[in-house]
Write a protein that holds these residues in place. Structure first.
Motif, PDB file in Angstrom:
ATOM      1  N   THR A  73      11.396   6.887 -27.253  1.00 11.22           N
ATOM      2  CA  THR A  73      10.947   5.710 -28.004  1.00 11.22           C
ATOM      3  C   THR A  73      11.968   5.332 -29.088  1.00 11.22           C
ATOM      4  OG1 THR A  73       9.733   7.034 -29.639  1.00 11.22           O
ATOM      5  CG2 THR A  73       8.534   6.383 -27.643  1.00 11.22           C
ATOM      6  N   ILE A  74      11.810   4.126 -29.615  1.00 10.94           N
ATOM      7  CA  ILE A  74      12.686   3.659 -30.706  1.00 10.94           C
ATOM      8  C   ILE A  74      12.201   4.242 -32.034  1.00 10.94           C
ATOM      9  CG2 ILE A  74      13.424   1.613 -32.017  1.00 10.94           C
ATOM     10  CD1 ILE A  74      13.414   0.093 -29.337  1.00 10.94           C
ATOM     11  N   ASN A  75      10.862   4.238 -32.231  1.00 13.25           N
ATOM     12  CA  ASN A  75      10.252   4.804 -33.439  1.00 13.25           C
ATOM     13  C   ASN A  75       9.324   5.949 -33.035  1.00 13.25           C
ATOM     14  OD1 ASN A  75      11.338   2.576 -35.019  1.00 13.25           O
ATOM     15  ND2 ASN A  75       9.744   1.339 -34.031  1.00 13.25           N
ATOM     16  N   ARG A  76       8.945   6.755 -33.997  1.00 11.93           N
ATOM     17  CA  ARG A  76       8.025   7.862 -33.707  1.00 11.93           C
ATOM     18  C   ARG A  76       6.657   7.316 -33.301  1.00 11.93           C
ATOM     19  NH1 ARG A  76       8.987  12.528 -37.590  1.00 11.93           N
ATOM     20  NH2 ARG A  76      10.678  12.835 -36.125  1.00 11.93           N
ATOM     21  N   ALA A  77       6.142   7.819 -32.206  1.00 12.38           N
ATOM     22  CA  ALA A  77       4.857   7.337 -31.680  1.00 12.38           C
ATOM     23  C   ALA A  77       3.708   8.222 -32.139  1.00 12.38           C
ATOM     24  CB  ALA A  77       4.908   7.302 -30.152  1.00 12.38           C
ATOM     25  N   GLU A  78       2.536   7.622 -32.295  1.00 12.67           N
ATOM     26  CA  GLU A  78       1.324   8.373 -32.629  1.00 12.67           C
ATOM     27  C   GLU A  78       0.711   8.916 -31.343  1.00 12.67           C
ATOM     28  OE1 GLU A  78      -1.182   5.726 -34.790  1.00 12.67           O
ATOM     29  OE2 GLU A  78       0.246   5.494 -36.451  1.00 12.67           O
ATOM     30  N   ASN A  79      -0.252   9.844 -31.508  1.00 11.50           N
ATOM     31  CA  ASN A  79      -0.866  10.499 -30.335  1.00 11.50           C
ATOM     32  C   ASN A  79      -1.490   9.498 -29.366  1.00 11.50           C
ATOM     33  OD1 ASN A  79      -0.149  13.110 -30.879  1.00 11.50           O
ATOM     34  ND2 ASN A  79      -2.037  13.608 -31.999  1.00 11.50           N
ATOM     35  N   SER A  80      -2.182   8.500 -29.899  1.00  5.37           N
ATOM     36  CA  SER A  80      -2.839   7.509 -29.033  1.00  5.37           C
ATOM     37  C   SER A  80      -1.803   6.717 -28.228  1.00  5.37           C
ATOM     38  CB  SER A  80      -3.700   6.548 -29.855  1.00  5.37           C
ATOM     39  OG  SER A  80      -2.889   5.859 -30.800  1.00  5.37           O
ATOM     40  N   GLN A  81      -0.663   6.439 -28.862  1.00  3.88           N
ATOM     41  CA  GLN A  81       0.412   5.706 -28.187  1.00  3.88           C
ATOM     42  C   GLN A  81       1.090   6.578 -27.122  1.00  3.88           C
ATOM     43  OE1 GLN A  81       2.341   4.864 -31.897  1.00  3.88           O
ATOM     44  NE2 GLN A  81       1.634   2.735 -31.957  1.00  3.88           N
ATOM     45  N   ILE A  82       1.238   7.865 -27.418  1.00  4.74           N
ATOM     46  CA  ILE A  82       1.815   8.802 -26.445  1.00  4.74           C
ATOM     47  C   ILE A  82       0.927   8.891 -25.205  1.00  4.74           C
ATOM     48  CG2 ILE A  82       2.288  11.271 -26.026  1.00  4.74           C
ATOM     49  CD1 ILE A  82       3.343  11.356 -28.960  1.00  4.74           C
ATOM     50  N   HIS A  83      -0.399   8.937 -25.428  1.00  6.00           N
ATOM     51  CA  HIS A  83      -1.343   8.968 -24.293  1.00  6.00           C
ATOM     52  C   HIS A  83      -1.232   7.697 -23.454  1.00  6.00           C
ATOM     53  CE1 HIS A  83      -3.146  12.720 -25.333  1.00  6.00           C
ATOM     54  NE2 HIS A  83      -3.679  12.300 -26.464  1.00  6.00           N
ATOM     55  N   ALA A  84      -1.074   6.557 -24.139  1.00  8.75           N
ATOM     56  CA  ALA A  84      -0.955   5.272 -23.426  1.00  8.75           C
ATOM     57  C   ALA A  84       0.343   5.219 -22.623  1.00  8.75           C
ATOM     58  CB  ALA A  84      -1.000   4.124 -24.423  1.00  8.75           C
ATOM     59  N   ILE A  85       1.433   5.740 -23.184  1.00  6.17           N
ATOM     60  CA  ILE A  85       2.724   5.789 -22.471  1.00  6.17           C
ATOM     61  C   ILE A  85       2.598   6.648 -21.215  1.00  6.17           C
ATOM     62  CG2 ILE A  85       5.097   6.703 -22.590  1.00  6.17           C
ATOM     63  CD1 ILE A  85       5.060   5.826 -25.600  1.00  6.17           C
ATOM     64  N   ARG A  86       1.958   7.826 -21.364  1.00  5.13           N
ATOM     65  CA  ARG A  86       1.785   8.726 -20.207  1.00  5.13           C
ATOM     66  C   ARG A  86       0.921   8.080 -19.121  1.00  5.13           C
ATOM     67  NH1 ARG A  86       1.355  13.638 -23.684  1.00  5.13           N
ATOM     68  NH2 ARG A  86       3.431  14.575 -23.600  1.00  5.13           N
ATOM     69  N   ALA A  87      -0.151   7.423 -19.540  1.00  7.79           N
ATOM     70  CA  ALA A  87      -1.060   6.784 -18.567  1.00  7.79           C
ATOM     71  C   ALA A  87      -0.338   5.674 -17.806  1.00  7.79           C
ATOM     72  CB  ALA A  87      -2.283   6.222 -19.287  1.00  7.79           C
ATOM     73  N   THR A  88       0.465   4.877 -18.514  1.00  8.86           N
ATOM     74  CA  THR A  88       1.216   3.788 -17.884  1.00  8.86           C
ATOM     75  C   THR A  88       2.277   4.341 -16.929  1.00  8.86           C
ATOM     76  OG1 THR A  88       0.877   2.409 -19.841  1.00  8.86           O
ATOM     77  CG2 THR A  88       2.616   1.731 -18.335  1.00  8.86           C
ATOM     78  N   THR A  89       2.957   5.395 -17.368  1.00  8.21           N
ATOM     79  CA  THR A  89       3.974   6.046 -16.524  1.00  8.21           C
ATOM     80  C   THR A  89       3.352   6.559 -15.231  1.00  8.21           C
ATOM     81  OG1 THR A  89       5.263   6.714 -18.465  1.00  8.21           O
ATOM     82  CG2 THR A  89       5.674   7.918 -16.423  1.00  8.21           C
ATOM     83  N   MET A  90       2.224   7.251 -15.362  1.00  4.70           N
ATOM     84  CA  MET A  90       1.552   7.816 -14.191  1.00  4.70           C
ATOM     85  C   MET A  90       1.116   6.725 -13.208  1.00  4.70           C
ATOM     86  SD  MET A  90      -1.693  10.441 -14.016  1.00  4.70           S
ATOM     87  CE  MET A  90      -0.743  11.799 -14.674  1.00  4.70           C
ATOM     88  N   LYS A  91       0.505   5.661 -13.730  1.00  2.00           N
ATOM     89  CA  LYS A  91       0.045   4.564 -12.863  1.00  2.00           C
ATOM     90  C   LYS A  91       1.225   3.930 -12.127  1.00  2.00           C
ATOM     91  CE  LYS A  91      -2.695   0.311 -12.778  1.00  2.00           C
ATOM     92  NZ  LYS A  91      -1.825  -0.311 -11.777  1.00  2.00           N
ATOM     93  N   ASN A  92       2.312   3.669 -12.850  1.00  2.00           N
ATOM     94  CA  ASN A  92       3.484   3.033 -12.255  1.00  2.00           C
ATOM     95  C   ASN A  92       4.076   3.888 -11.132  1.00  2.00           C
ATOM     96  OD1 ASN A  92       5.615   0.840 -12.444  1.00  2.00           O
ATOM     97  ND2 ASN A  92       6.885   2.654 -12.709  1.00  2.00           N
ATOM     98  N   LEU A  93       4.183   5.198 -11.382  1.00  2.00           N
ATOM     99  CA  LEU A  93       4.758   6.105 -10.376  1.00  2.00           C
ATOM    100  C   LEU A  93       3.870   6.224  -9.138  1.00  2.00           C
ATOM    101  CD1 LEU A  93       6.879   6.993 -12.539  1.00  2.00           C
ATOM    102  CD2 LEU A  93       6.654   9.273 -11.575  1.00  2.00           C
ATOM    103  N   LEU A  94       2.568   6.381  -9.365  1.00  2.00           N
ATOM    104  CA  LEU A  94       1.640   6.533  -8.239  1.00  2.00           C
ATOM    105  C   LEU A  94       1.613   5.270  -7.378  1.00  2.00           C
ATOM    106  CD1 LEU A  94      -1.328   8.390  -9.992  1.00  2.00           C
ATOM    107  CD2 LEU A  94       0.337   9.368  -8.405  1.00  2.00           C
ATOM    108  N   ASP A  95       1.606   4.104  -8.032  1.00  2.00           N
ATOM    109  CA  ASP A  95       1.593   2.828  -7.301  1.00  2.00           C
ATOM    110  C   ASP A  95       2.887   2.630  -6.510  1.00  2.00           C
ATOM    111  OD1 ASP A  95      -0.874   2.327  -8.357  1.00  2.00           O
ATOM    112  OD2 ASP A  95      -0.207   0.812  -9.813  1.00  2.00           O
ATOM    113  N   THR A  96       4.037   2.936  -7.155  1.00  2.00           N
ATOM    114  CA  THR A  96       5.337   2.765  -6.489  1.00  2.00           C
ATOM    115  C   THR A  96       5.459   3.682  -5.279  1.00  2.00           C
ATOM    116  OG1 THR A  96       6.365   2.186  -8.607  1.00  2.00           O
ATOM    117  CG2 THR A  96       7.846   2.802  -6.823  1.00  2.00           C
TER     118      THR A  96
END
Length: 199
Positions: free
Chosen positions: A126-149
């Motif tokens: 990330t560009i700035n330090r992320a909070e826990n809720s944002q880290i969870h959202a990043i992981r969820a988006t990453t997982m969805k993108n990979l599984l769909d692809t």
């Protein structure tokens, strides 16, 4: 009892073995990647060779990507392989880490549309330090993108996307809508072989 005398010349050691030229899979251009030696062609199958993406593509900016291929077919003195995984070197990864930012790792077990399972590790910087809720959202988006692809791609298509950087680019586009990111890298992949359970 007297020892039986050997008839003819005995061939031992290296002289009894043959060299086999090893090639990458078709998805990676059937490029010559090295040689292996064996007295028995059947023992060549299953061997794993390592090279870099830079060696395969002649692009030495890709030397930090270590590729692993397993021999799955031998024809004459040629051995053909399948992709079994890749990894980015630690030195390269060390250069990507910056202070006061977050590194978010996601490990995803994806299945391609032709049924191959691949465990993929994606790292988001990330560009700035992320909070826990944002880290969870990043992981969820990453997982969805990979599984769909993966679900929409053959194994050959998906493996090529993994190591070429195309999968990282698509994941970057998906994540940047929810949090500012500097870089996304697919740092590791491994083909997961199904375990046969004996009855």
């Amino acid at each position: 009892m007297a020892k039986r005398k050997q008839v003819g010349k005995r061939v031992e050691g290296w002289k009894a073995k043959s060299w086999y030229k090893v090639y990458s899979p078709e998805a990676f251009g059937k490029t010559y990647i090295g040689d292996t030696i064996s007295a028995d062609p059947e023992k060549v199958s299953g061997r794993v060779l390592q090279t870099t993406l830079g060696e395969i593509t002649q692009d030495y900016g890709k030397q930090h990507i270590k590729m692993r291929f397993k021999v799955n077919n031998v024809a004459g003195d040629a051995a053909y392989t399948e992709f079994v995984g890749h990894e980015i070197t630690r030195d390269y990864m060390r250069g990507l880490v910056k202070r006061k930012t977050s590194r978010v790792d996601s490990i995803v077990l994806a299945t391609t549309k032709d049924g191959k399972k691949v465990r993929v590790t994606v790292t988001c910087f990330t560009i700035n330090r992320a909070e826990n809720s944002q880290i969870h959202a990043i992981r969820a988006t990453t997982m969805k993108n990979l599984l769909d692809t993966a679900a929409q791609s053959t194994f050959d298509e998906f493996s090529k996307m993994v190591v070429s950087g195309d999968l990282a680019k698509e994941t970057f586009k998906a994540i940047k809508t929810i949090f500012p990111v500097r870089r996304v890298e697919v740092i590791k992949s491994k083909v997961v072989t199904p375990v046969t359970i004996m009855a």
